[in-house]
Scaffold this active site. Structure first.
Site, short mmCIF file in Angstrom:
data_model
loop_
_atom_site.label_atom_id
_atom_site.label_comp_id
_atom_site.label_asym_id
_atom_site.label_seq_id
_atom_site.Cartn_x
_atom_site.Cartn_y
_atom_site.Cartn_z
N ARG A 142 0.94 -1.28 -0.01
CA ARG A 142 0.10 -0.04 -0.06
C ARG A 142 0.92 1.21 -0.10
O ARG A 142 1.60 1.67 0.88
CB ARG A 142 -0.87 0.09 1.23
CG ARG A 142 -1.76 1.23 1.18
CD ARG A 142 -3.06 0.98 0.32
NE ARG A 142 -4.02 1.92 0.48
CZ ARG A 142 -4.54 2.64 -0.28
NH1 ARG A 142 -4.02 3.09 -1.39
NH2 ARG A 142 -5.64 3.54 0.15
N GLY A 143 0.75 1.93 -1.16
CA GLY A 143 1.74 3.07 -1.34
C GLY A 143 1.94 3.99 -0.34
O GLY A 143 3.12 4.39 0.29
N GLU A 144 0.59 4.69 0.30
CA GLU A 144 0.53 5.73 1.17
C GLU A 144 1.06 5.17 2.46
O GLU A 144 1.42 6.25 3.35
CB GLU A 144 -0.75 6.09 1.10
CG GLU A 144 -1.99 5.34 1.70
CD GLU A 144 -3.17 5.72 1.91
OE1 GLU A 144 -3.69 6.51 0.77
OE2 GLU A 144 -3.82 5.69 2.72
N ASP A 145 1.08 4.02 2.78
CA ASP A 145 1.75 3.60 4.08
C ASP A 145 3.34 3.51 3.82
O ASP A 145 3.85 3.67 4.82
CB ASP A 145 0.93 2.34 4.56
CG ASP A 145 -0.44 2.48 4.89
OD1 ASP A 145 -1.21 1.45 5.00
OD2 ASP A 145 -0.72 3.72 4.90
N THR A 146 3.77 2.69 2.86
CA THR A 146 5.16 2.13 3.06
C THR A 146 5.96 2.39 1.79
O THR A 146 7.10 2.10 1.72
CB THR A 146 5.16 0.69 3.16
OG1 THR A 146 4.34 0.15 2.11
CG2 THR A 146 4.29 0.27 4.44
N ARG A 147 5.70 3.06 0.70
CA ARG A 147 6.36 3.39 -0.40
C ARG A 147 7.50 4.18 -0.13
O ARG A 147 8.57 3.72 -0.53
CB ARG A 147 5.49 4.38 -1.50
CG ARG A 147 6.20 4.54 -2.75
CD ARG A 147 5.84 5.58 -3.69
NE ARG A 147 4.64 4.71 -4.39
CZ ARG A 147 3.19 5.09 -4.73
NH1 ARG A 147 2.98 5.97 -3.53
NH2 ARG A 147 2.69 4.51 -5.42
N GLY A 164 2.43 2.92 -21.61
CA GLY A 164 1.50 2.21 -22.65
C GLY A 164 0.72 1.00 -22.47
O GLY A 164 -0.18 0.67 -22.92
N GLU A 171 -4.96 -7.59 -6.17
CA GLU A 171 -3.39 -8.17 -6.32
C GLU A 171 -3.47 -9.41 -5.51
O GLU A 171 -2.98 -10.67 -5.91
CB GLU A 171 -2.47 -7.27 -5.99
CG GLU A 171 -2.08 -6.28 -6.95
CD GLU A 171 -0.97 -5.50 -6.42
OE1 GLU A 171 -0.49 -5.30 -5.32
OE2 GLU A 171 -0.72 -4.61 -7.25
#
Length: 1238
Positions: A33-38, A66, A100
């Site tokens: 989850r990007g906003e948590d751990t990116r 693309g 995912e």
């Protein structure tokens, strides 16, 4: 994936494949989850995995532009071996993450994908039961989706509620994955330690560091288990006294393990299908070669030969559960047995099975061979330190120093060390001098043929290797003779007879089986009759059967040459030398590999089992057992010393090698070679020759003279037939002295005209000093510390490899190097006095690899470097070159680079190089000093700029495709805008206009459209930036219809149509507006319509740049005309998405100086309600009407790209740069585009 956006569920139905045919491309798929751990935990984990050599797919930076994101992610999941899922507090708040997860669980069941969950800041029970903060995030997603309107069809809603089946699939996946063994990373735990543990686990699962054991590991497992029993034993404290007592009373009692023999299986079993090309039992690996030896040579050669991979059998064996070694003592175990019996194979299997239980491990293969090399002794010590401690910087100068370093670095580590093929006590003392060198619990395994190495208290136990039992021997033989586990029915009895003659020796079984493969029963009987004449104890005579079976004499000659001279040498070098002997080595060596007589390792070096080597040498010795001068090849030092000292050499001798230690150096007269007229191969170490070199054979193809004592090659030494000259560690100052040529010529003239008064005249040299070496392929003068001048390369037209490493007195390279039209490798490493490279070197069209590392005074590479069309590898570390030349990036061929601190494959390194050029502190050097067309245009992102920094790049704006400037204040924003606009107007010269026009002569687009009115002499230009949708299409059609009306100006263009679009217009070249907020809508597209006029009859639309100035965010975005052409759908969306409601924005258009902008109109197009947006935006435009030129000619374009550019003549521009708001994204696309332009 770390994204808060919700997309249609395409993971499970847009990309499906047959799982059995899925190709594993990625090692690890990283779900998070990007906003948590990116930018924190996941970023650090990703970096650590990459540093460990693991290929990671991160969906936010691994996708090519693309791709349909969901399709690409689904494909990436299927193509990954391991899925690492980082569960954080908000993971379940993302529909994408849950999709995912469902896909990963499917792959786990269908393809056996390994799942490794990481619970970051959450407890596994929260994931299993969806409670706590994790559960609240999940409920938030379900509530949000349930409340959405207008997505019934896309998201399968029924009566306004979420599809229960989909909710159940998410819940089931969360419940199931929480039961997998993984890692819990709580806030109180050290994240770095957790990441280390995760990486180690992934490395173990991928099994990347294991050694190749055997394609057919028959009988390996029971012997491995026997050895492990010894390794697990605790040795009592009185062991040393006990062993000493045993030594006094009797030799060590050897522990013999005879695996239980199963009854011989009936031989009438149905034939099994053979695996794909089963290879050798491979008891001994090719010799270890230190990394210092020609590092790039090995790299280049490796690409030319790919070893066959082990089949599934080996993989299953390697995955056996590793035992726990309980004993804390340092144990030394010896493995003793004859050559070819499988000591190395068993040692490799043990190394793979238990190696991960230690702090570090190292496997030194073929110590006997490596020890004989010049620096092989210390290189083995360095290899241990590298394998266990990963030390690469500190070089060991002597064996004694190496002993101290090993003791200092390893005494606190629990290590597994395998010393393979030890044959002297010096080797054992240098590599394993004492138990005190190693930490508690360490295990050292020593394989040897010599029992003397293991006597006394040197080892704790000795494991005696025994021959294979009958059933094992039948199975191993059958895999090679029939490509199955048992013989064919008709060959059952004769197969048993052949196995009996083999004596259970694995190598003999392999060689004989390979030889008899696909032969008839009559041939088998003939072979068996021949075997009966050879005693079982003479293994080399058994192996000679395969030698006798070679097709012709050339293959036999190649085998004997390799056995005596070329083991451990690079395959291609040997091919050159033997081809010079007219032996057709390419096909010959391939045949030898197929017949299991020669091996080629992953460094492309030739290897041969010791028994096969001894068999080949015995074939030569047998022809003249008492008279060595009558043998074709001389390799045994005593025999060679006798022949040279007594000058008894004959024309039978074709090859000779003599290697002496420096303390034992000898000097011989050249007359000792007088009768060796057929000598082809000569290898000398620690030898001096005195006398006339014309006595050396004119048939020499290879001379390897380590420590060549002369300052030049004597002119009487005939070089015309030489293929390889290797004068390493020589005293050569010049390859030959040109002054002697003048003396010779003068003397010749005096004698010719008859005016010499010198009395009795000594005859001149009969050899022309200007010898043309047409056949020379390899010239190696490495470590020649007195070399001052390179030879005239014009006399070596076919040279392919030039190695001049570590020649500190060499100050220049002859310009004649440009004549080397066939050269592939030039290595000038550590030539510290070379200042420049001759210009002619850049004319070499065939050169693959150029190595300049350590050339401290070379400070420049010329622009002509890009003309070297075949250059794939450039290594130039530790030079005076301060900046990567632009010609390197422009090169179309370079695939690997190590220069100015950048090292790696070009597609990985070039983005960082380009970014370094763009740094404002670099003042934008050479890349912009020579305009080279569109391919040199690059994007630039200037963050937190100052006006001074921006001024430094303003002179280069014409070469920037796009520019993003972030300012600190509105005052700086105004200053920077003025700097940019002043620079743009100043650069509008006729020359630049001519260049730009010629480069856009082929554009055909439909979103920048020009119309021309002859009545009012007004040109109108339509520009669209952003995503296509139905509203954009409607507005576009209306605008185009009105633009086509001659003389209309802007009077007929549509006004506001709330909430679909809003209009802003201004007289002149700029428009200032505040972006409105439209309830329930998002800004979709920005459309600009510009009316201009010009007194000249110019066909061009006149557009140069578009500048978007955001007063609220204090940013400037500048796009060159070519950048708009190359925009893709998502690129335009990013530009528009940076303009948010409430922002004060100004759009400025920059035209050529001869154009007058009369009016600029901006339309802000807002998308439809969300429920209609997804469905409509997936539809492509069917037809766009484009009017071009004075003929008002209509052209229909289908499936138009979203951002394109058409001029008046329907011409198009091709360019390759993009504006990106993420450095990683735009730099990746830039490299892809550069490649496309090439």
């Amino acid at each position: 994936m770390s994204s808060s956006f919700s997309f249609p569920n395409l993971l499970n139905d847009t990309y499906t494949k047959n799982p059995s045919k899925t190709i594993r491309i990625h090692d690890v798929f990283l779900s998070f989850r990007g906003e948590d751990t990116r930018v924190s935990f996941t970023s650090h984990l990703n970096t650590s995995l990459l540093n460990a050599g693991i290929k990671v797919f991160r969906d936010d930076d691994s996708l090519q532009r693309g791709d349909i994101i969901s399709t690409s992610i689904s494909r990436a999941i299927e193509q990954s071996q391991i899925a690492v899922i980082v569960f954080s507090k908000n993971y379940a708040d993302s529909r994408w993450c849950l999709d995912e997860l469902v896909k990963i669980m499917e792959c786990s069941k269908s393809t056996g994908q390994v799942i490794l969950p990481v619970f970051y800041g959450v407890d596994p029970s929260e994931v299993r039961h969806q409670n706590g903060e994790f559960g609240r995030a999940f409920q938030s997603l379900l509530t949000r989706l349930s409340n959405m309107k207008g997505l019934f069809k896309v998201l399968n809603f029924k009566s306004g509620s979420l599809n229960l089946e989909q909710e159940r699939s998410w819940t089931a996946a969360l419940h199931e994955v929480a039961g997998f063994a993984g890692f819990v990373v709580l806030n109180s735990r050290n994240e770095s330690e957790a990441i280390k543990d995760i990486v180690e686990k992934v490395v173990r699962l991928l099994n990347k560091t294991d050694l190749f054991v055997a394609n057919n590991p028959v009988g390996v497992e029971p012997r491995v288990e026997d050895m492990i029993q010894l390794l697990e034993k605790r040795i009592p404290q009185h062991t040393s006294e006990l062993l000493q007592f045993q030594q006094m009373q009797a030799p060590i009692q050897l522990l013999q393990f005879q695996p239980g023999q199963a009854p011989l299986q009936p031989l009438h079993v149905q034939p099994m299908q053979a695996p794909v090309q089963p290879l050798h039992f491979q008891p001994v690996q090719a010799p270890f070669h230190p990394l210092q030896f020609q590092p790039m040579q090995a790299l280049v050669q490796q690409q030319q030969f790919q070893p066959v991979q082990a089949p599934v059998q080996q993989q299953q064996f390697q995955q056996m559960q590793a035992p726990n070694l309980q004993s804390k003592d340092v144990l030394l175990i010896g493995m003793w047995g004859m050559g070819g019996i499988g000591k190395t194979t068993i040692a490799k299997a043990i190394f793979n099975k238990i190696g991960r239980n230690f702090d570090g491990r190292s496997f030194l293969a073929n110590i006997r061979e490596a020890w004989e090399q010049n620096i092989g002794q210390v290189s083995l010590q360095e290899r241990i330190l590298f394998d266990i401690c990963k030390e690469t910087t500190n070089k060991i100068q002597s064996i004694e120093e190496g002993k101290n370093k090993l003791k200092d670095r390893l005494y606190h580590k629990k290590v597994l060390l395998v010393l393979d093929d030890v044959n002297t006590l010096d080797q054992l003392n240098a590599l394993c001098g004492s138990r005190q060198w190693f930490g508690s619990g360490s295990r050292i395994i020593i394989t040897t043929r010599d029992m003397h190495i293991l006597r006394g208290n040197r080892v704790d136990q000795v494991y005696t290797m025994k021959e294979m039992g009958e059933s094992e021997a039948i199975e191993l033989f059958s895999w090679h003779a029939f490509k199955q586990a048992s013989p064919n029915v008709d060959f059952a009895e004769i197969s048993r007879n052949v196995v009996d003659y083999s004596g259970g020796l694995p190598l003999a079984l392999e060689v004989l089986g390979s030889y008899l493969f696909d032969r008839g029963i009559t041939e088998w009987e003939s072979v068996l009759e021949k075997l009966k004449k050879i005693p079982n104890d003479q293994v080399h005579k058994k192996l000679k059967i395969s030698y006798d079976a070679l097709n012709d004499d050339t293959e036999k000659e190649i085998f004997l040459d390799i056995a005596c001279f070329f083991i451990g040498m690079v395959r291609n070098d040997v091919i050159h030398i033997l081809n010079g002997c007219e032996l057709y080595a390419e096909i010959g060596i391939n045949v030898l590999v197929e017949r299991s007589l020669v091996t080629v390792d992953d460094m492309n070096r030739l290897g041969m089992h010791d028994l096969l080597r001894d068999m080949g040498r015995e074939i030569i010795r047998e022809k003249s057992p008492k008279d060595p001068e009558e043998r074709s090849r001389l390799w045994f030092s005593k025999d060679v010393l006798d022949v040279l000292s007594e000058q008894t050499g004959t024309k039978v001798v074709e090859g000779l090698t003599l290697k002496l230690q420096k303390a034992d150096a000898k000097c011989f007269t050249t007359k000792a070679f007088k009768n060796m007229t057929r000598l082809r191969l000569l290898q000398l170490v620690g030898v001096q020759l005195d006398g006339d070199f014309e006595y050396l054979s004119r048939n020499l193809r290879w001379i390897s003279w380590n420590g060549f004592p002369l300052t030049c090659i004597p002119t009487s030494f005939y070089l015309g037939n030489l293929v390889s000259i290797e004068l390493v560690n020589s005293n050569v100052e010049f390859l030959w002295i040109k002054a002697q040529v003048l003396i010779y010529i003068s003397f010749f003239i005096f004698v010719f005209v008859g005016i010499s008064n010198f009395g009795p005249v000594v005859r001149p040299y009969r050899i022309d000093p200007f010898q043309r070496m047409e056949k020379l392929k390899i010239l190696n003068l490495s470590h020649s510390h007195s070399l001052r001048q390179t030879p005239d390369f014009s006399n070596m037209p076919n040279l392919e490899k030039l190695i001049l490493t570590d020649c500190p007195m060499l100050s220049e390279i002859s310009p004649s190097i440009g004549h080397l039209n066939e050269v592939l490798l030039i290595n000038l490493e550590d030539c510290i006095n070379i200042r420049t490279l001759p210009r002619s070197i850049y004319k070499l069209k065939s050169l693959n690899t150029l190595i300049l590392s350590g050339c401290l005074k070379i400070d420049k590479l010329e622009d002509e470097l890009e003309d070297m069309k075949s250059l794939t590898t450039l290594i130039a570390n530790n030079t005076a070159i301060a900046r990567v030349p632009f010609s390197v990036v422009r090169s179309k061929s370079i695939g690997y680079i190590s220069l100015c601190g950048y090292e790696g494959f070009s597609h990985d390194v070039f983005p960082a190089i380009i970014w370094s050029w763009m740094s404002p502190t670099n003042n934008l050097p050479s890349p912009f000093q020579s305009p080279a067309g569109i391919s040199s245009l690059v994007p630039l992102d200037v963050q937190n700029s100052s006006s001074h920094e921006l001024s430094s790049i303003s002179n280069y704006l014409q070469w920037l495709r796009c520019l993003l400037v972030e300012c600190d204040s509105e005052l700086q924003l105004s200053r920077d805008t003025k700097i940019i606009l002043d620079a743009l107007y100043a650069s509008n010269s006729e020359e630049l206009e001519s260049t730009a026009t010629s480069q856009v002569s082929n554009v055909k687009t439909s979103t920048l459209i020009q119309c021309y009115s002859q009545v009012s002499n007004v040109k109108s230009l339509f520009i669209q930036i952003g995503m296509n949708c139905q509203v954009t299409k409607i507005l576009k059609d209306i605008i185009l219809q009105n633009m086509a009306v001659k003389g209309c100006g802007g009077q007929l263009l549509p006004g506001d149509s709330y909430p679909d679009w809003l209009t802003f217009n201004f007289k002149g070249s700029s428009v200032i507006f505040e972006v409105p907020r439209v309830q329930g809508r998002n800004l979709k597209t920005m459309v600009c319509v510009i009316y201009s006029s010009t007194p000249d009859n110019i066909a061009s639309d006149g557009l140069k740049n578009v500048l978007v100035k955001n007063y609220t965010k204090a940013t400037i975005q500048l796009y060159k005309r070519e950048a708009l052409v190359s925009f893709e759908d998502e690129d335009g969306e990013r530009v528009v998405s940076s303009i948010e409601p409430g922002n004060k924005v100004e759009v400025v258009v920059v035209f050529e100086n001869s154009f007058v902008v009369k009016e600029t109109i901006v339309y802000l197009v807002y998308d439809e309600p969300i429920g209609e947006k997804i469905e409509k935006c997936q539809e492509q435009e069917k037809n766009d009407i484009v009017y071009s030129g004075d003929d008002n000619e209509g052209i229909v374009w289908t499936s138009s790209p979203p951002v394109e550019l058409v001029d008046e003549n329907g011409s198009a521009a091709s360019c390759c740069g993009l504006i990106k708001y993420s450095f990683r994204q735009w730099i990746t696309d830039l490299v892809h585009k550069l490649v496309e332009c090439r």
